[in-house]
Design a protein around this motif. Structure first.
Motif, mmCIF file in Angstrom:
data_model
loop_
_atom_site.group_PDB
_atom_site.id
_atom_site.type_symbol
_atom_site.label_atom_id
_atom_site.label_comp_id
_atom_site.label_asym_id
_atom_site.label_seq_id
_atom_site.Cartn_x
_atom_site.Cartn_y
_atom_site.Cartn_z
ATOM 1 N N ASP A 158 -4.302 -8.762 0.870
ATOM 2 C CA ASP A 158 -3.778 -10.053 1.299
ATOM 3 C C ASP A 158 -2.781 -9.837 2.437
ATOM 4 O O ASP A 158 -1.726 -9.231 2.237
ATOM 5 N N LEU A 159 -3.086 -10.320 3.610
ATOM 6 C CA LEU A 159 -2.202 -10.129 4.761
ATOM 7 C C LEU A 159 -1.115 -11.198 4.849
ATOM 8 O O LEU A 159 -0.159 -11.035 5.613
ATOM 9 N N VAL A 193 3.309 -4.937 8.148
ATOM 10 C CA VAL A 193 2.345 -4.141 8.910
ATOM 11 C C VAL A 193 3.081 -3.301 9.949
ATOM 12 O O VAL A 193 3.982 -3.793 10.634
ATOM 13 N N HIS A 211 -10.865 -7.551 7.289
ATOM 14 C CA HIS A 211 -10.134 -8.695 6.732
ATOM 15 C C HIS A 211 -11.098 -9.687 6.083
ATOM 16 O O HIS A 211 -10.859 -10.164 4.958
ATOM 17 N N LEU A 225 -8.533 -5.206 3.568
ATOM 18 C CA LEU A 225 -7.144 -4.977 3.981
ATOM 19 C C LEU A 225 -6.140 -5.507 2.966
ATOM 20 O O LEU A 225 -4.936 -5.310 3.124
ATOM 21 N N ALA A 254 2.300 -9.851 4.192
ATOM 22 C CA ALA A 254 2.251 -8.386 4.214
ATOM 23 C C ALA A 254 3.153 -7.829 5.310
ATOM 24 O O ALA A 254 3.426 -8.486 6.314
ATOM 25 N N PHE A 311 -2.525 -9.715 13.492
ATOM 26 C CA PHE A 311 -1.941 -9.557 12.153
ATOM 27 C C PHE A 311 -0.985 -10.717 11.846
ATOM 28 O O PHE A 311 -1.003 -11.280 10.747
ATOM 29 N N GLN A 352 -2.521 -13.844 10.761
ATOM 30 C CA GLN A 352 -2.999 -13.833 9.375
ATOM 31 C C GLN A 352 -1.846 -13.959 8.380
ATOM 32 O O GLN A 352 -2.078 -13.921 7.172
ATOM 33 N N ALA A 372 1.117 -11.971 8.484
ATOM 34 C CA ALA A 372 1.867 -10.730 8.283
ATOM 35 C C ALA A 372 3.126 -10.691 9.148
ATOM 36 O O ALA A 372 3.235 -11.363 10.175
ATOM 37 N N ASP A 384 2.432 -2.403 3.879
ATOM 38 C CA ASP A 384 1.174 -2.714 3.198
ATOM 39 C C ASP A 384 -0.017 -2.230 4.010
ATOM 40 O O ASP A 384 -1.028 -1.805 3.438
ATOM 41 N N VAL A 385 0.107 -2.312 5.329
ATOM 42 C CA VAL A 385 -0.938 -1.827 6.230
ATOM 43 C C VAL A 385 -0.282 -1.063 7.369
ATOM 44 O O VAL A 385 0.651 -1.564 8.003
#
Length: 246
Positions: free
Chosen positions: A69-70, A75, A62, A67, A73, A89, A92, A94, A135-136
């Protein structure tokens, strides 16, 4: 499958191999029947996994922008356990879907989670996965407990959840720093030996459908993170627009 029926589909073969694993002394720790086992282990005082710290690679990736832009996002946290990485997460920015077999553990930690975290008791190999793409997608310690024959199922189910341009991150036992049984031994005995280790080359090969961004050992000693020296970490991108049919 009825006793004595002849195998004629891939799923029947995989189910037979599931039975071999389930009949071993350790049993199949990738099925919902192992919920109490994982709950006890992840809450046992003094156990390395009884931590609330986020994984060292996550924090590092990060900070270096790997990773994406969280903030805002989506996840998917596979094998989320106590939700330690799901919480990170969310911090951040997400929105997180965390899935794990350990239903009792999820019940106990759910009230303390941020509103943007949803925890669900889910068998990643057999139950419906949370809808949509992410996204992740992150797996910290789930994959290395899956018997060799079910890696096919994992890949077919999990990789399509990574959106085009999204990231897939994984942390596993490191074959460079611990002994690991051969896949043939596991398939023949059904014993998953408490988990299998993967070298960095193994991870590159298994997840060849994705583009590797970084493969490395987990770095111990970073304050505020979980970073034991017996783990490897790998980060991939679905930048090729890979779509794997389920």
């Amino acid at each position: 499958m009825v006793n004595g029926a002849r195998i004629h589909t891939t799923e029947q073969l995989l189910s037979i191999l599931d039975q071999v694993v389930a009949a071993s002394a350790r049993g199949d720790r990738s099925q919902s029947s192992a919920a109490e086992f994982w709950t006890e282990m992840l809450t046992r005082p003094g156990h390395p996994l009884a931590t609330q710290l986020p994984d060292e690679p996550l924090v590092d990736w990060h900070e270096r922008g790997l990773l994406g832009d969280l903030d805002g996002a989506r996840v998917l946290d596979i094998g989320c356990g106590s939700g330690r990485n799901s919480r990170w997460f969310a911090q951040q920015g997400a929105t997180v879907e965390g899935i794990d077999l350990a239903a009792p553990l999820l019940e106990s930690v759910r009230p303390g989670m941020p509103d943007t975290v949803n925890l669900t008791a889910t068998d990643v190999l057999r139950d419906p996965l949370p809808a949509g793409q992410y996204d992740v997608v992150y797996d910290s310690g789930c994959f290395h407990h899956i018997a060799p024959h079910r890696r096919i199922t994992y890949l077919d189910r999990v990789l399509p959840t990574v959106r085009e341009g999204g990231r897939f991150g994984i942390v596993t036992f490191a074959a460079e720093r611990m002994e690991t049984p051969a896949d043939l031994d596991i398939v023949m005995s059904g014993d998953t030996y408490g988990g299998m280790a993967f070298s960095l080359d193994d991870l590159r090969t298994v997840f060849t459908a994705l583009e590797p961004l970084e493969l490395r050992a987990v770095h111990p000693g970073r304050s505020g993170t979980f970073g034991p020296d017996f783990l490897n970490a790998a980060l991939f991108s679905n930048s090729r627009g890979v779509r794997i049919n389920r």
